[in-house]
Design a protein around this motif. Structure first.
Motif, PDB file in Angstrom:
ATOM      1  N   ALA A  14       9.329   4.322  -3.032  1.00 40.19           N
ATOM      2  CA  ALA A  14       8.541   3.258  -2.057  1.00 40.19           C
ATOM      3  C   ALA A  14       8.272   3.913  -0.612  1.00 40.19           C
ATOM      4  N   GLY A  15       7.376   3.386  -0.078  1.00 44.35           N
ATOM      5  CA  GLY A  15       6.949   3.690   1.364  1.00 44.35           C
ATOM      6  C   GLY A  15       6.220   4.879   1.166  1.00 44.35           C
ATOM      7  N   GLY A  16       5.759   5.382   0.101  1.00 46.06           N
ATOM      8  CA  GLY A  16       4.865   6.301  -0.174  1.00 46.06           C
ATOM      9  C   GLY A  16       3.187   5.777  -0.293  1.00 46.06           C
ATOM     10  N   SER A  17       2.228   6.835  -0.787  1.00 43.85           N
ATOM     11  CA  SER A  17       0.943   6.333  -0.965  1.00 43.85           C
ATOM     12  C   SER A  17       0.419   6.918  -2.113  1.00 43.85           C
ATOM     13  N   LEU A  18      -0.710   6.170  -2.379  1.00 45.71           N
ATOM     14  CA  LEU A  18      -1.567   6.742  -3.372  1.00 45.71           C
ATOM     15  C   LEU A  18      -3.003   6.303  -3.017  1.00 45.71           C
ATOM     16  N   ARG A  19      -3.884   6.954  -3.717  1.00 39.20           N
ATOM     17  CA  ARG A  19      -5.358   6.721  -3.544  1.00 39.20           C
ATOM     18  C   ARG A  19      -5.891   6.419  -4.815  1.00 39.20           C
ATOM     19  N   LEU A  20      -6.240   5.332  -5.258  1.00 39.94           N
ATOM     20  CA  LEU A  20      -7.037   4.865  -6.512  1.00 39.94           C
ATOM     21  C   LEU A  20      -8.358   5.358  -6.352  1.00 39.94           C
ATOM     22  N   SER A  21      -9.157   5.888  -7.584  1.00 44.22           N
ATOM     23  CA  SER A  21     -10.502   6.117  -7.540  1.00 44.22           C
ATOM     24  C   SER A  21     -11.148   5.220  -8.515  1.00 44.22           C
ATOM     25  N   CYS A  22     -12.359   4.747  -8.468  1.00 45.17           N
ATOM     26  CA  CYS A  22     -13.185   4.039  -9.459  1.00 45.17           C
ATOM     27  C   CYS A  22     -14.444   4.854  -9.456  1.00 45.17           C
ATOM     28  N   ALA A  23     -14.879   5.678 -10.505  1.00 50.01           N
ATOM     29  CA  ALA A  23     -16.094   5.770 -10.785  1.00 50.01           C
ATOM     30  C   ALA A  23     -16.827   5.242 -11.342  1.00 50.01           C
ATOM     31  N   ALA A  24     -17.920   4.805 -10.745  1.00 51.76           N
ATOM     32  CA  ALA A  24     -19.052   3.866 -11.480  1.00 51.76           C
ATOM     33  C   ALA A  24     -20.237   4.687 -11.651  1.00 51.76           C
ATOM     34  N   SER A  25     -21.159   3.850 -12.559  1.00 50.80           N
ATOM     35  CA  SER A  25     -22.523   4.149 -13.099  1.00 50.80           C
ATOM     36  C   SER A  25     -23.108   4.193 -11.851  1.00 50.80           C
TER      37      SER A  25
END
Length: 123
Positions: A14-25
């Motif tokens: 909790a309190g941390g960070s993440l970066r999600l990626s969405c690779a698209a055509s």
């Protein structure tokens, strides 16, 4: 054929960070409404954020406003969701989705979905 592949999920305190990626055509993120949804165990899938195509116009659910932010890399046909100040309530499977304009937050308006990436936030 629109294809979406999410990545970047994981476990964080909790309190941390993440970066999600969405690779698209190719071309997808500039010509479709792009959105993130999430689904926690035993709960319905809920909308998190969306972005109108070809613009910087975005909208966020109240629960993530001020903590989550869209970004994109056109050269890589990739959309990102930067998630800061994560809370246990953010634990869910996160999905990237693409749909035709106009853009709405209801999932029925999105006809292309990725397979999801799991985010787990522990206290």
């Amino acid at each position: 054929q629109v294809q979406l592949v999410e990545s970047g999920g994981g476990s964080v305190q909790a309190g941390g960070s993440l970066r999600l990626s969405c690779a698209a055509s190719s071309g997808t993120i500039n010509y479709h409404c792009m959105a993130w949804f999430r689904q926690a165990p035993g709960q319905e899938r809920e909308w998190v954020a969306l972005r109108w195509p070809g613009t910087s116009n975005t909208a966020y659910a109240d629960s993530v406003k001020g903590r989550f932010t869209f970004a994109q890399d056109n050269a890589k046909d990739t959309l990102y969701l930067q998630m800061n100040s994560l809370q246990r309530e953010d634990t869910a499977m996160y999905y990237c989705a693409a749909g035709d304009t106009p853009c709405y937050s209801r999932e029925t308006f999105y006809n292309h979905w990725g397979q999801g990436t799991q985010v787990t936030v522990s206290s």
